[in-house]
Design a protein around this motif. Structure first.
Motif, PDB file in Angstrom:
ATOM      1  N   GLU A 228     119.404  12.377   4.905  1.00 42.41           N
ATOM      2  CA  GLU A 228     118.106  13.309   4.652  1.00 42.41           C
ATOM      3  C   GLU A 228     116.840  12.256   4.528  1.00 42.41           C
ATOM      4  OE1 GLU A 228     116.453  17.315   2.752  1.00 42.41           O
ATOM      5  OE2 GLU A 228     117.867  16.070   1.477  1.00 42.41           O
ATOM      6  N   THR A 229     115.817  12.749   5.174  1.00 40.13           N
ATOM      7  CA  THR A 229     114.405  11.900   4.995  1.00 40.13           C
ATOM      8  C   THR A 229     113.561  12.833   4.546  1.00 40.13           C
ATOM      9  OG1 THR A 229     113.775  12.382   7.400  1.00 40.13           O
ATOM     10  CG2 THR A 229     115.156  10.266   6.950  1.00 40.13           C
ATOM     11  N   ILE A 230     112.609  12.364   3.733  1.00 39.74           N
ATOM     12  CA  ILE A 230     111.657  13.006   3.159  1.00 39.74           C
ATOM     13  C   ILE A 230     110.167  12.103   3.343  1.00 39.74           C
ATOM     14  CG2 ILE A 230     110.522  14.064   1.036  1.00 39.74           C
ATOM     15  CD1 ILE A 230     113.338  14.024  -0.122  1.00 39.74           C
ATOM     16  N   GLU A 231     109.257  12.908   3.865  1.00 42.76           N
ATOM     17  CA  GLU A 231     107.900  12.218   3.749  1.00 42.76           C
ATOM     18  C   GLU A 231     106.898  12.915   3.185  1.00 42.76           C
ATOM     19  OE1 GLU A 231     106.783  11.332   7.845  1.00 42.76           O
ATOM     20  OE2 GLU A 231     108.358   9.875   8.195  1.00 42.76           O
ATOM     21  N   SER A 242     100.884   7.985   0.542  1.00 40.14           N
ATOM     22  CA  SER A 242     102.211   8.742   1.481  1.00 40.14           C
ATOM     23  C   SER A 242     103.420   7.948   0.816  1.00 40.14           C
ATOM     24  CB  SER A 242     102.042   8.123   2.810  1.00 40.14           C
ATOM     25  OG  SER A 242     101.981   6.838   3.085  1.00 40.14           O
ATOM     26  N   ALA A 243     104.490   8.707   1.209  1.00 40.69           N
ATOM     27  CA  ALA A 243     105.840   8.005   0.849  1.00 40.69           C
ATOM     28  C   ALA A 243     106.822   8.524   1.985  1.00 40.69           C
ATOM     29  CB  ALA A 243     106.115   8.749  -0.392  1.00 40.69           C
ATOM     30  N   GLU A 244     107.944   7.630   1.978  1.00 47.91           N
ATOM     31  CA  GLU A 244     108.828   7.940   2.985  1.00 47.91           C
ATOM     32  C   GLU A 244     110.247   7.475   2.267  1.00 47.91           C
ATOM     33  OE1 GLU A 244     108.522   5.539   6.532  1.00 47.91           O
ATOM     34  OE2 GLU A 244     106.556   6.503   6.950  1.00 47.91           O
ATOM     35  N   GLU A 256     102.838   4.173   0.240  1.00 45.58           N
ATOM     36  CA  GLU A 256     101.382   3.450   0.586  1.00 45.58           C
ATOM     37  C   GLU A 256     100.431   4.153  -0.052  1.00 45.58           C
ATOM     38  OE1 GLU A 256     100.670   2.761   4.808  1.00 45.58           O
ATOM     39  OE2 GLU A 256     102.977   2.324   5.260  1.00 45.58           O
ATOM     40  N   GLY A 257      99.189   3.245  -0.428  1.00 46.04           N
ATOM     41  CA  GLY A 257      98.211   3.949  -0.891  1.00 46.04           C
ATOM     42  C   GLY A 257      96.943   3.296  -0.414  1.00 46.04           C
ATOM     43  N   THR A 258      95.968   3.915  -0.280  1.00 43.28           N
ATOM     44  CA  THR A 258      94.568   3.459   0.372  1.00 43.28           C
ATOM     45  C   THR A 258      93.403   3.957  -0.596  1.00 43.28           C
ATOM     46  OG1 THR A 258      95.418   3.476   2.812  1.00 43.28           O
ATOM     47  CG2 THR A 258      93.057   3.441   2.443  1.00 43.28           C
TER      48      THR A 258
END
Length: 352
Positions: A228-231, A242-244, A256-258
């Motif tokens: 399973e993948t979660i984004e 964001s996260a994967e 990831e962070g901006t």
């Protein structure tokens, strides 16, 4: 472990993810629920293969279109290829009274070995007004895919296939290539390979959320190793994250962070990097907070860098990048709970 990490990150770039649109508490897609009769009258003139074929064409000017056989050919300069769709199964997977589909997309290019030669299985979950609600992709074959799926059949809500190691990706004699039987189901808002549900520790993580709160949440299936993948995404006025997440027993996650900031100096990078880690340690699922706190504490005494670091059973490193008015951070983290799952086939077979 670094092999899995780099592979997971690269493969994520090619993965299309299905959206989880169900409201909390809904159990429409439980396999034990009584199926609602599909509204066949409103769907009888709907042609999912034509919809997918038109999507494939998009704004391109193809060489030839054959709607009867759902095939389109593209000139693609000196590298022409042809895409064909056909239906494997049509069923109401989530019991909402609307027919859903399993489709095979097959693309063939010159000499059968270029980038446009591949095939995949698409789970298409339909919503109201003939709109596609979810889309999940499973790699069937490609020149350098890890596995090749064969013997595909559908019966009683299950898609069955045999996976064999691709000889191009595994350094072993052809007569030594391994194979395994797979079974895919749609359940609780996602497509699963059944052994993931019973043999992967991450499947037992009940609250499949990463950020608290999140602005977007997507779940799907990894097209190569069938986990399973979660984004997820999170957004505030001057910060986006964001996260994967994916894995079987071993967790692989990329944050990831901006930050929007006019100050992109080295000092600001250090300050914002620590702020990013603090955000993660405080605003993620409890399943992750302990490990993220370990990483946060590590960087209190170590400079943030791209060099791999280890703490307990964690491996992690942080990429930094600055752009005009922005600072970007990427934390790549793996948690090894099962040292026997260090490459794709070991994950596919749920090695213990």
């Amino acid at each position: 472990m670094k092999y899995i990490l780099l592979s997971a990150f690269a493969l994520a770039l090619f993965s299309c993810k299905g959206k989880e649109n169900g409201k909390p508490g809904e159990k429409k897609d439980s396999l034990t629920a009584v199926k609602a009769a599909p509204n066949t009258e409103s769907q009888k003139d709907f042609d999912i293969l034509k919809v997918l074929l038109d999507e494939e064409i998009g704004n391109e000017k193809p060489k030839e279109i054959d709607y009867k056989n759902y095939t389109v050919s593209f000139r693609n300069d000196e590298d022409p290829y042809t895409v064909t769709f056909h239906t494997i199964a049509s069923d109401d997977f989530n019991n909402d009274g609307i027919t859903d589909y399993i489709i095979e997309r097959n693309s063939e290019g010159m000499l059968g070995g270029n980038a446009n030669t591949n095939s995949e299985i698409l789970y298409i979950i339909m919503g109201k007004d003939h709109k596609i609600s979810q889309r999940h992709e499973i790699q069937e074959s490609a020149p350098f895919s890890y596995n090749v799926l064969d013997g595909i059949s559908y019966e009683g809500g299950k898609l069955k296939a045999t996976a064999q190691q691709n000889y191009r990706s595994y350094d072993k004699p052809i007569d030594s290539l391994e194979s395994t039987e797979l079974s895919f189901i749609y359940k609780d808002g996602n497509v699963f390979e059944e052994s993931y549900l019973t043999s992967c520790s991450l499947a037992k993580w009940k609250d499949k959320k990463i950020f608290n709160p999140s602005s977007e949440h997507h779940r799907s299936i990894d097209r190569h190793n069938y986990t399973e993948t979660i984004e997820e995404k999170y957004a505030s006025n001057d910060f986006e994250a964001s996260a994967e997440l994916s894995g079987c027993d071993n967790l692989v996650i990329i944050f990831e962070g901006t930050y929007k900031t006019a100050d992109t100096s080295q000092k600001s990078i250090g300050e914002k990097g620590k702020q990013f880690l603090s955000f993660l340690a405080k605003n993620t699922n409890g399943y992750l907070q302990k490990d993220l706190s370990v990483i946060q504490n590590y960087y209190l005494t170590h400079k943030i860098s791209e060099d791999e670091a280890k703490a307990e059973n964690l491996s992690f490193y942080i990429f930094t990048n600055k752009d005009k008015g922005k600072l970007n951070f990427r934390l790549v983290m793996t948690k090894e709970s099962n040292p026997k799952e260090n490459e794709n086939w070991e994950i596919v077979t749920r090695a213990k």
